[in-house]
Design an enzyme around this catalytic site. Structure first.
Site, PDB file in Angstrom:
ATOM      1  N   LYS A 111     -71.968 -13.049 -40.725  1.00 14.10           N
ATOM      2  CA  LYS A 111     -71.407 -14.396 -40.895  1.00 14.10           C
ATOM      3  C   LYS A 111     -72.478 -15.473 -40.997  1.00 14.10           C
ATOM      4  O   LYS A 111     -72.202 -16.577 -41.469  1.00 14.10           O
ATOM      5  CB  LYS A 111     -70.407 -14.733 -39.763  1.00 14.10           C
ATOM      6  CG  LYS A 111     -69.219 -13.772 -39.746  1.00 14.10           C
ATOM      7  CD  LYS A 111     -67.881 -14.435 -39.528  1.00 14.10           C
ATOM      8  CE  LYS A 111     -66.785 -13.408 -39.523  1.00 14.10           C
ATOM      9  NZ  LYS A 111     -65.728 -13.504 -40.428  1.00 14.10           N
ATOM     10  N   LYS A 192     -65.513  -4.495 -46.480  1.00 14.30           N
ATOM     11  CA  LYS A 192     -64.270  -4.655 -45.708  1.00 14.30           C
ATOM     12  C   LYS A 192     -63.352  -5.671 -46.391  1.00 14.30           C
ATOM     13  O   LYS A 192     -63.835  -6.680 -46.899  1.00 14.30           O
ATOM     14  CB  LYS A 192     -64.640  -5.163 -44.308  1.00 14.30           C
ATOM     15  CG  LYS A 192     -63.525  -5.131 -43.297  1.00 14.30           C
ATOM     16  CD  LYS A 192     -63.932  -5.832 -42.006  1.00 14.30           C
ATOM     17  CE  LYS A 192     -63.623  -7.316 -42.075  1.00 14.30           C
ATOM     18  NZ  LYS A 192     -63.268  -7.945 -40.805  1.00 14.30           N
ATOM     19  N   LYS A 195     -60.761 -12.116 -45.610  1.00 14.80           N
ATOM     20  CA  LYS A 195     -60.291 -13.398 -46.144  1.00 14.80           C
ATOM     21  C   LYS A 195     -61.443 -14.260 -46.641  1.00 14.80           C
ATOM     22  O   LYS A 195     -61.236 -15.232 -47.351  1.00 14.80           O
ATOM     23  CB  LYS A 195     -59.499 -14.144 -45.081  1.00 14.80           C
ATOM     24  CG  LYS A 195     -60.248 -14.345 -43.786  1.00 14.80           C
ATOM     25  CD  LYS A 195     -59.277 -14.601 -42.653  1.00 14.80           C
ATOM     26  CE  LYS A 195     -59.950 -14.462 -41.310  1.00 14.80           C
ATOM     27  NZ  LYS A 195     -59.111 -13.908 -40.288  1.00 14.80           N
TER      28      LYS A 195
HETATM   29  P1  ATP Z   1     -62.270 -11.603 -41.851  1.00 21.41           P
HETATM   30  O1  ATP Z   1     -63.254 -10.501 -42.014  1.00 21.41           O
HETATM   31  O2  ATP Z   1     -61.138 -11.489 -42.846  1.00 21.41           O
HETATM   32  O3  ATP Z   1     -62.929 -12.962 -41.788  1.00 21.41           O
HETATM   33  P2  ATP Z   1     -62.092 -11.048 -39.106  1.00 21.41           P
HETATM   34  O4  ATP Z   1     -62.234  -9.575 -38.896  1.00 21.41           O
HETATM   35  O5  ATP Z   1     -63.344 -11.836 -38.901  1.00 21.41           O
HETATM   36  O6  ATP Z   1     -61.481 -11.378 -40.494  1.00 21.41           O
HETATM   37  P3  ATP Z   1     -59.604 -11.523 -37.626  1.00 21.41           P
HETATM   38  O7  ATP Z   1     -58.719 -12.040 -38.681  1.00 21.41           O
HETATM   39  O8  ATP Z   1     -59.570 -12.189 -36.281  1.00 21.41           O
HETATM   40  O9  ATP Z   1     -61.101 -11.664 -38.040  1.00 21.41           O
HETATM   41  O10 ATP Z   1     -59.330  -9.976 -37.423  1.00 21.41           O
HETATM   42  C1  ATP Z   1     -58.233  -9.636 -36.631  1.00 21.41           C
HETATM   43  C2  ATP Z   1     -58.202  -8.186 -36.310  1.00 21.41           C
HETATM   44  O11 ATP Z   1     -57.995  -7.456 -37.506  1.00 21.41           O
HETATM   45  C3  ATP Z   1     -59.471  -7.636 -35.672  1.00 21.41           C
HETATM   46  O12 ATP Z   1     -59.087  -6.701 -34.683  1.00 21.41           O
HETATM   47  C4  ATP Z   1     -60.173  -6.946 -36.806  1.00 21.41           C
HETATM   48  O13 ATP Z   1     -60.926  -5.853 -36.353  1.00 21.41           O
HETATM   49  C5  ATP Z   1     -58.993  -6.477 -37.657  1.00 21.41           C
HETATM   50  N1  ATP Z   1     -59.347  -6.432 -39.076  1.00 21.41           N
HETATM   51  C6  ATP Z   1     -59.807  -7.449 -39.837  1.00 21.41           C
HETATM   52  N2  ATP Z   1     -60.054  -7.030 -41.093  1.00 21.41           N
HETATM   53  C7  ATP Z   1     -59.707  -5.705 -41.114  1.00 21.41           C
HETATM   54  C8  ATP Z   1     -59.715  -4.694 -42.135  1.00 21.41           C
HETATM   55  N3  ATP Z   1     -60.139  -4.966 -43.354  1.00 21.41           N
HETATM   56  N4  ATP Z   1     -59.272  -3.456 -41.818  1.00 21.41           N
HETATM   57  C9  ATP Z   1     -58.826  -3.169 -40.571  1.00 21.41           C
HETATM   58  N5  ATP Z   1     -58.809  -4.068 -39.566  1.00 21.41           N
HETATM   59  C10 ATP Z   1     -59.240  -5.316 -39.830  1.00 21.41           C
END
Ligand code: ATP
Ligand code: LTN
Length: 327
Positions: A111, A192, A195
């Site tokens: 990040k 991954k 968003k």
């Molecule tokens: P992003 O990567 O989209 O910015 P993030 O992982 O930083 O999202 P959250 O939206 O808080 O943040 O993620 C919420 C939950 O969903 C966490 O437990 C994370 O591990 C899970 N998660 C996020 N993206 C994925 C994915 N692509 N596949 C499986 N689990 C996910």
């Protein structure tokens, strides 16, 4: 009693990765545990947030919990910023975590990569996440694969604190399901699904319209082999689609593979889209019903009260153990 604490950040629109790795696990597991599902809004502001967007997204995440089937009578659903013990124990945990440990966190590296100005809170964020979990003496933390490192650090910090100051915190276990714990981007199976990806076709949002879902999934990258087979190493794109199919249809991958034996990707992708749409349709309907309701406000107030009672008790215990005056 086994206890769960987990949450989804209100930092962007929720996609099917977060559904798979987090939300659907919350719904599936809630009856076996005492549950605390929160909206980590204090975590969302570690990167710049528009106040109006933060306001709406925080409500949206809470509404998704309820819309997907988390039962507010069984589980406390609340906003992190409404339980002040999080910020307070977060500070105390910052005094326990080492700079070197924080420097090794891959989410911070991802990040902060290429940014000129990064907040110090983005760096110390895992201390706050440890506080989130430890305040509730959580035994289990359901998360996607990307959060494993943070939960492991939380375990180290709980153990360190207990050794230094006496038994205070439960050491939590992460729960990371085998399938769907890391849903990959539709345009690039090495990344991954996120968003933060500027390509809107790389993810399916929980609020996407059926036609948008059909379009995005029909454009998802595959490979030139034309066989629907689960082989993450050699066929990462198709294997990712199979995982999504399995999560949304609740069928084992082997059953899906068999159905498309000897066929190309066209019918498979069409049916995949319908499986996603039919799972999301009731969630979207429930979401629209609850998002602007008084009921959601009531659920969040009640959740914050229930959460505060547990969190304040643990905070007091930790402060006493560290030698703070607590009269
Ligand atoms: P992003 O990567 O989209 O910015 P993030 O992982 O930083 O999202 P959250 O939206 O808080 O943040 O993620 C919420 C939950 O969903 C966490 O437990 C994370 O591990 C899970 N998660 C996020 N993206 C994925 C994915 N692509 N596949 C499986 N689990 C996910
Ligand atoms: N760090 C997580 C969100 C999060 C969380 C938590 C998840 C903050 N505190 C406690 C589980 C338990 C993320 O970036 N997705």
């Amino acid at each position: 009693m086994k206890r769960i604490l987990s949450g989804i950040k209100p930092s962007g629109d929720l996609n099917i990765g977060g559904y798979s790795g987090a939300l659907q696990q919350y719904v599936a597991m809630q009856h076996e545990y005492e549950n605390f599902f929160f909206v980590p809004d204090l975590h969302a502001v570690t990167v710049p947030q528009d106040p109006l967007e933060l306001y709406h997204r925080s409500k949206e995440i809470a509404a998704f919990y309820v819309a997907a089937g988390v039962d507010p009578a069984k589980s406390a659903i609340f906003l992190q910023s409404q339980v002040s013990a999080h910020a307070e124990l977060g500070w105390l945990m910052e005094t326990q975590v080492h700079f070197g440990e924080l420097s090794r966190m891959t989410q911070f590296k991802d990040k902060s990569d290429g940014k000129d100005a990064v907040s110090s809170a983005l760096f110390t964020y895992p201390a706050l996440m440890a506080a989130d979990i430890l305040l509730y003496q959580a035994t289990h933390v359901p998360v996607g694969e990307d959060q494993k490192q943070h939960v492991e650090l939380t375990r180290d910090l709980a153990t360190r604190f207990n050794n230094r100051f006496g038994e205070t915190f439960t050491v939590p276990e992460p729960i990371i399901q085998d399938l769907g714990c890391r849903i990959m981007s539709l345009d690039d199976p090495s990344k991954k699904m996120s968003k933060s990806n500027p390509n809107k076709n790389s993810y399916v949002l929980l609020l996407d319209e059926p036609d948008t879902i059909r379009k995005k999934l029909s454009r998802a990258v595959t490979d030139s082999e034309m066989s629907v087979r689960y082989d993450p190493e050699n066929k990462p794109a198709v294997s990712n689609l199979l995982e999504i199919y399995s999560i949304f249809s609740e069928e084992p991958i082997s059953v899906i593979e068999k159905r498309y034996e000897g066929q190309g990707y066209g019918g498979f992708k069409k049916d995949l889209a319908e499986a996603v749409i039919s799972k999301l349709e009731p969630i979207q309907r429930n979401f629209r019903e609850i998002i602007d309701s008084e009921e959601l406000v009531r659920i969040l107030k009640d959740g914050a009260e229930r959460a505060s009672a547990v969190a304040n008790e643990t905070l007091l215990k930790a402060k006493k153990a560290m030698g703070f005056l607590t009269f």
